[in-house]
Design a protein around this motif. Structure first.
Motif, PDB file in Angstrom:
ATOM      1  N   ASP A  72      33.963  14.475  -6.447  1.00  0.00           N
ATOM      2  CA  ASP A  72      33.736  13.629  -5.270  1.00  0.00           C
ATOM      3  C   ASP A  72      35.076  13.182  -4.686  1.00  0.00           C
ATOM      4  O   ASP A  72      35.297  13.264  -3.484  1.00  0.00           O
ATOM      5  CB  ASP A  72      32.923  12.376  -5.645  1.00  0.00           C
ATOM      6  N   ARG A  73      35.956  12.705  -5.576  1.00  0.00           N
ATOM      7  CA  ARG A  73      37.263  12.221  -5.116  1.00  0.00           C
ATOM      8  C   ARG A  73      38.053  13.350  -4.462  1.00  0.00           C
ATOM      9  O   ARG A  73      38.661  13.177  -3.424  1.00  0.00           O
ATOM     10  CB  ARG A  73      38.068  11.650  -6.295  1.00  0.00           C
ATOM     11  N   VAL A  74      38.034  14.528  -5.107  1.00  0.00           N
ATOM     12  CA  VAL A  74      38.767  15.671  -4.561  1.00  0.00           C
ATOM     13  C   VAL A  74      38.255  16.021  -3.162  1.00  0.00           C
ATOM     14  O   VAL A  74      39.028  16.261  -2.237  1.00  0.00           O
ATOM     15  CB  VAL A  74      38.631  16.894  -5.497  1.00  0.00           C
ATOM     16  N   GLN A  75      36.930  15.989  -3.011  1.00  0.00           N
ATOM     17  CA  GLN A  75      36.347  16.328  -1.714  1.00  0.00           C
ATOM     18  C   GLN A  75      36.687  15.295  -0.650  1.00  0.00           C
ATOM     19  O   GLN A  75      36.867  15.630   0.518  1.00  0.00           O
ATOM     20  CB  GLN A  75      34.826  16.455  -1.839  1.00  0.00           C
ATOM     21  N   GLU A  76      36.780  14.010  -1.076  1.00  0.00           N
ATOM     22  CA  GLU A  76      37.187  12.974  -0.121  1.00  0.00           C
ATOM     23  C   GLU A  76      38.596  13.259   0.392  1.00  0.00           C
ATOM     24  O   GLU A  76      38.892  13.061   1.567  1.00  0.00           O
ATOM     25  CB  GLU A  76      37.136  11.591  -0.797  1.00  0.00           C
ATOM     26  N   LEU A  77      39.460  13.744  -0.521  1.00  0.00           N
ATOM     27  CA  LEU A  77      40.829  14.067  -0.123  1.00  0.00           C
ATOM     28  C   LEU A  77      40.874  15.307   0.773  1.00  0.00           C
ATOM     29  O   LEU A  77      41.666  15.395   1.698  1.00  0.00           O
ATOM     30  CB  LEU A  77      41.702  14.293  -1.372  1.00  0.00           C
ATOM     31  N   LEU A  78      40.003  16.286   0.464  1.00  0.00           N
ATOM     32  CA  LEU A  78      39.984  17.522   1.251  1.00  0.00           C
ATOM     33  C   LEU A  78      39.393  17.306   2.637  1.00  0.00           C
ATOM     34  O   LEU A  78      39.656  18.074   3.560  1.00  0.00           O
ATOM     35  CB  LEU A  78      39.141  18.595   0.535  1.00  0.00           C
ATOM     36  N   PHE A  79      38.582  16.239   2.770  1.00  0.00           N
ATOM     37  CA  PHE A  79      37.864  16.033   4.028  1.00  0.00           C
ATOM     38  C   PHE A  79      38.828  15.636   5.144  1.00  0.00           C
ATOM     39  O   PHE A  79      39.533  14.642   5.045  1.00  0.00           O
ATOM     40  CB  PHE A  79      36.797  14.945   3.844  1.00  0.00           C
TER      41      PHE A  79
ATOM     42  N   VAL B 143      33.222  24.310   6.054  1.00  0.00           N
ATOM     43  CA  VAL B 143      33.750  23.653   7.256  1.00  0.00           C
ATOM     44  C   VAL B 143      35.256  23.412   7.097  1.00  0.00           C
ATOM     45  O   VAL B 143      36.053  23.832   7.934  1.00  0.00           O
ATOM     46  CB  VAL B 143      33.012  22.328   7.532  1.00  0.00           C
ATOM     47  N   GLN B 144      35.633  22.764   6.000  1.00  0.00           N
ATOM     48  CA  GLN B 144      37.060  22.485   5.795  1.00  0.00           C
ATOM     49  C   GLN B 144      37.866  23.777   5.701  1.00  0.00           C
ATOM     50  O   GLN B 144      38.991  23.848   6.169  1.00  0.00           O
ATOM     51  CB  GLN B 144      37.266  21.645   4.524  1.00  0.00           C
ATOM     52  N   PHE B 145      37.298  24.784   5.041  1.00  0.00           N
ATOM     53  CA  PHE B 145      37.984  26.079   4.899  1.00  0.00           C
ATOM     54  C   PHE B 145      37.289  27.140   5.744  1.00  0.00           C
ATOM     55  O   PHE B 145      37.058  28.259   5.283  1.00  0.00           O
ATOM     56  CB  PHE B 145      38.016  26.517   3.433  1.00  0.00           C
ATOM     57  N   SER B 146      36.971  26.798   6.997  1.00  0.00           N
ATOM     58  CA  SER B 146      36.222  27.748   7.826  1.00  0.00           C
ATOM     59  C   SER B 146      37.012  29.044   8.041  1.00  0.00           C
ATOM     60  O   SER B 146      36.419  30.105   8.233  1.00  0.00           O
ATOM     61  CB  SER B 146      35.845  27.117   9.161  1.00  0.00           C
ATOM     62  N   PHE B 147      38.335  28.952   7.957  1.00  0.00           N
ATOM     63  CA  PHE B 147      39.151  30.174   8.113  1.00  0.00           C
ATOM     64  C   PHE B 147      38.904  31.144   6.953  1.00  0.00           C
ATOM     65  O   PHE B 147      39.041  32.354   7.115  1.00  0.00           O
ATOM     66  CB  PHE B 147      40.639  29.811   8.211  1.00  0.00           C
ATOM     67  N   LEU B 148      38.529  30.626   5.799  1.00  0.00           N
ATOM     68  CA  LEU B 148      38.219  31.520   4.666  1.00  0.00           C
ATOM     69  C   LEU B 148      36.856  32.184   4.882  1.00  0.00           C
ATOM     70  O   LEU B 148      36.666  33.347   4.534  1.00  0.00           O
ATOM     71  CB  LEU B 148      38.207  30.732   3.341  1.00  0.00           C
ATOM     72  N   VAL B 149      35.907  31.425   5.443  1.00  0.00           N
ATOM     73  CA  VAL B 149      34.584  31.997   5.722  1.00  0.00           C
ATOM     74  C   VAL B 149      34.734  33.176   6.675  1.00  0.00           C
ATOM     75  O   VAL B 149      34.077  34.211   6.518  1.00  0.00           O
ATOM     76  CB  VAL B 149      33.635  30.937   6.322  1.00  0.00           C
ATOM     77  N   ALA B 150      35.641  33.023   7.660  1.00  0.00           N
ATOM     78  CA  ALA B 150      35.834  34.080   8.656  1.00  0.00           C
ATOM     79  C   ALA B 150      36.245  35.396   8.001  1.00  0.00           C
ATOM     80  O   ALA B 150      35.920  36.476   8.506  1.00  0.00           O
ATOM     81  CB  ALA B 150      36.879  33.639   9.678  1.00  0.00           C
ATOM     82  N   LEU B 151      36.933  35.325   6.859  1.00  0.00           N
ATOM     83  CA  LEU B 151      37.346  36.553   6.153  1.00  0.00           C
ATOM     84  C   LEU B 151      36.142  37.375   5.707  1.00  0.00           C
ATOM     85  O   LEU B 151      36.229  38.580   5.518  1.00  0.00           O
ATOM     86  CB  LEU B 151      38.182  36.202   4.912  1.00  0.00           C
ATOM     87  N   PHE B 152      35.015  36.701   5.510  1.00  0.00           N
ATOM     88  CA  PHE B 152      33.821  37.383   5.012  1.00  0.00           C
ATOM     89  C   PHE B 152      32.734  37.436   6.086  1.00  0.00           C
ATOM     90  O   PHE B 152      31.555  37.501   5.783  1.00  0.00           O
ATOM     91  CB  PHE B 152      33.290  36.671   3.767  1.00  0.00           C
ATOM     92  N   SER B 153      33.131  37.324   7.339  1.00  0.00           N
ATOM     93  CA  SER B 153      32.230  37.355   8.495  1.00  0.00           C
ATOM     94  C   SER B 153      31.498  36.027   8.679  1.00  0.00           C
ATOM     95  O   SER B 153      31.700  35.347   9.658  1.00  0.00           O
ATOM     96  CB  SER B 153      31.269  38.554   8.408  1.00  0.00           C
ATOM     97  N   ASP B 154      30.649  35.632   7.750  1.00  0.00           N
ATOM     98  CA  ASP B 154      30.007  34.319   7.845  1.00  0.00           C
ATOM     99  C   ASP B 154      29.659  33.808   6.452  1.00  0.00           C
ATOM    100  O   ASP B 154      30.043  34.409   5.450  1.00  0.00           O
ATOM    101  CB  ASP B 154      28.771  34.371   8.765  1.00  0.00           C
ATOM    102  N   PHE B 155      28.917  32.701   6.406  1.00  0.00           N
ATOM    103  CA  PHE B 155      28.599  32.057   5.133  1.00  0.00           C
ATOM    104  C   PHE B 155      27.866  33.003   4.185  1.00  0.00           C
ATOM    105  O   PHE B 155      28.197  33.107   2.999  1.00  0.00           O
ATOM    106  CB  PHE B 155      27.762  30.797   5.401  1.00  0.00           C
ATOM    107  N   GLN B 156      26.860  33.709   4.720  1.00  0.00           N
ATOM    108  CA  GLN B 156      26.112  34.640   3.866  1.00  0.00           C
ATOM    109  C   GLN B 156      26.997  35.805   3.438  1.00  0.00           C
ATOM    110  O   GLN B 156      26.821  36.355   2.346  1.00  0.00           O
ATOM    111  CB  GLN B 156      24.853  35.135   4.585  1.00  0.00           C
ATOM    112  N   GLY B 157      27.948  36.184   4.299  1.00  0.00           N
ATOM    113  CA  GLY B 157      28.904  37.229   3.925  1.00  0.00           C
ATOM    114  C   GLY B 157      29.759  36.797   2.741  1.00  0.00           C
ATOM    115  O   GLY B 157      30.028  37.581   1.825  1.00  0.00           O
ATOM    116  N   ALA B 158      30.152  35.519   2.748  1.00  0.00           N
ATOM    117  CA  ALA B 158      30.935  34.980   1.640  1.00  0.00           C
ATOM    118  C   ALA B 158      30.099  34.959   0.361  1.00  0.00           C
ATOM    119  O   ALA B 158      30.593  35.263  -0.728  1.00  0.00           O
ATOM    120  CB  ALA B 158      31.430  33.574   1.983  1.00  0.00           C
ATOM    121  N   ARG B 159      28.806  34.620   0.500  1.00  0.00           N
ATOM    122  CA  ARG B 159      27.920  34.627  -0.673  1.00  0.00           C
ATOM    123  C   ARG B 159      27.797  36.035  -1.241  1.00  0.00           C
ATOM    124  O   ARG B 159      27.824  36.236  -2.462  1.00  0.00           O
ATOM    125  CB  ARG B 159      26.521  34.124  -0.285  1.00  0.00           C
ATOM    126  N   LEU B 160      27.645  37.011  -0.334  1.00  0.00           N
ATOM    127  CA  LEU B 160      27.513  38.400  -0.777  1.00  0.00           C
ATOM    128  C   LEU B 160      28.799  38.862  -1.467  1.00  0.00           C
ATOM    129  O   LEU B 160      28.754  39.488  -2.531  1.00  0.00           O
ATOM    130  CB  LEU B 160      27.177  39.292   0.431  1.00  0.00           C
TER     131      LEU B 160
END
Lengths: 262, 208
Positions: A72-79, B143-160
């Motif tokens: 939780d804390r880590v995610q608060e920092l990442l947010f 969301v925070q790492f949306s640039f990483l999701v883009a590497l796999f096309s989309d969220f389901q692409g990342a799951r795959l």
């Protein structure tokens, strides 16, 4: 009919001979020591035994929950409060939205919109309840965002309603408080951290795809935030509470991660 | 210096535990929203009774995997171990030695020198694990790492991609464990350190 002879059927009628305990005090102490060693090793060693009941054991569970709190804390920092979630175009919107709750769609208890009022509680200066007309009259914001479930599915939805930050400001909520909790009509409660509540893509949705949200999807009011997993978005909201005391949550109480940020 | 210094041995077995945690809990998480209708992992082979337990394990294991992996990568690069043990990889050697391995004619006279097949497998699995961490971060923080999701096309692409990475790691583990059991001295070496080697420039490629 079975009748227990003692007050509790789990309590033996005969007490053990106490002298035995005195005689074997050393042995008992030793067993304890062994238990301690075993306990210390259990987390690592037991992980080899996949599929058995280890995650249910209390010590393992408490250790894992400690890690979850750390996360939780880590995610608060990442947010990043200014980082916007990707948005999509109207033609990508899935209609109707996907139903999800801790019960089946047939068991949804629709809210009587005529008598519904939004209650306000906690660190809010103006706690007068809101009628549906008042909520509808509040400036609307539309977001076309992905709903991502902790299970792994997702869909694109088009939601509109009052921006939560503007709403909290309007009612004089303490924006420095820690938590904003949403109480659903279905005894469902979830709380989110204040920075996520103030995120520009967090809204109190009254409409889906331009139409009032229908009963199965949380009518008349539900939370939609682009920065949290789906289960953090309560539906059929009847009360909003601003607090500094961690109020728990429907899924967190069962072991899911609290922050659950995207 | 021993073939496998103490640090490498600790990191190896820590990684093995982390992988078992990640794969076992990952299978349980997968079961809640399967990618392939025909594939569900039976309860006896997963870690966690309920999805929340599996998620707790997964987000505990990720720290072990990542920190341990970073220690390994830093050591491998800085000590020259990667250069010495895993490089160079010559395509022609890979082909001839793969054929030799498949016909059980590959000799293992010198444990301290990896053959070309081993090098390809080890470098390959290291790269797969790195991609696996990236797809995992994309799924965790789309969301925070949306640039990483883009590497796999989309969220389901990342799951795959995360699923395919898991499959590759599982296949590696099967081959790795099988080959280690065929040449048990390698297991002993990963426990005790194995024969002594001279640290220094890469020796010439052995002729097997």
């Amino acid at each position: 009919m079975i009748r227990s002879r003692t007050a509790s059927r789990f309590r033996p009628t005969l007490q053990p001979d106490q002298s035995l305990l005195v005689e074997n005090r050393k042995l008992v102490a030793e067993i304890d020591r062994r238990k301690l060693l075993r306990g210390a090793m259990s987390l690592g060693a037991l992980s080899f035994l996949t599929g058995c009941d280890i995650s249910d054991r209390q010590s393992v569970q408490s250790a894992l929950r400690t890690v979850s709190s750390f996360n939780d804390r880590v995610q608060e920092l990442l947010f990043n409060p200014n980082k916007l979630a990707p948005t999509y175009s109207v033609d990508q919107v899935v209609k109707p939205p996907r139903f999800n709750a801790y019960y089946e769609i047939e068991d949804v208890k629709p809210i009587d919109l005529a008598t519904w009022k939004l209650e306000l509680a906690g660190l809010i200066s103006d706690k007068r309840p809101w009628t549906l007309d008042q909520v509808y009259a509040f400036p609307e914001q539309e977001v076309i965002i992905k709903h991502i479930c902790v299970e792994g599915w997702d869909y694109i939805g088009q939601w509109s309603g009052p921006n939560l930050r503007n709403f909290l400001t309007q009612i004089g909520a303490d924006l420095t408080a820690k938590y904003v909790a949403f109480h659903g009509n279905d005894d469902y409660m979830e709380c989110i951290d204040m920075p996520s509540a103030l995120h520009p893509q967090t809204i109190l949705a009254t409409k889906y795809a331009g139409e009032p949200i229908t009963d199965p999807y949380g009518a008349p009011l539900r939370l939609r935030t682009a920065v949290k997993l789906g289960f953090k978005n309560p539906k059929w909201i009847r009360a909003i509470e601003v607090t500094n005391t961690y109020p728990g949550g429907f899924w967190e109480d069962q072991g899911f991660n609290w922050f659950a940020g995207l | 210096m021993k073939m496998h210094p103490l640090l490498i041995r600790i990191v190896h077995w820590t990684n093995a535990i982390a992988m078992i945690i990640m794969i076992g809990s990952g299978w349980k998480i997968y079961n809640d929203e399967v990618l392939f209708g025909f594939l569900h992992f039976p309860q006896w082979m997963v870690l966690g009774i309920w999805a929340q337990h599996a998620l707790q394990w997964h987000f505990f294991g990720m720290w072990i995997l990542m920190i341990n992996g970073l220690v390994y990568l830093a050591y491998g690069v800085l000590s020259g171990r990667f250069r010495r043990m895993l490089l160079p990889i010559r395509p022609r050697e890979v082909i001839t030695e793969a054929i030799a391995a498949l016909t059980f004619r590959l000799k293992h006279t010198d444990l301290t020198h990896y053959n070309a097949v081993q090098k390809v497998l080890y470098v390959g699995v290291i790269l797969v694990i790195i991609v696996q961490v990236i797809s995992g971060l994309a799924i965790w923080k789309p969301v925070q790492f949306s640039f990483l999701v883009a590497l796999f096309s989309d969220f389901q692409g990342a799951r795959l991609a995360h699923f395919i990475g898991m499959t590759a790691i599982c296949l590696f583990m099967v081959v790795h464990v099988m080959l280690a059991l065929l040449v048990p001295r390698t297991i002993l070496a990963m426990l005790t350190g194995g024969p002594k080697v001279v640290a220094g420039p890469a020796p010439t490629s052995p002729t097997h």
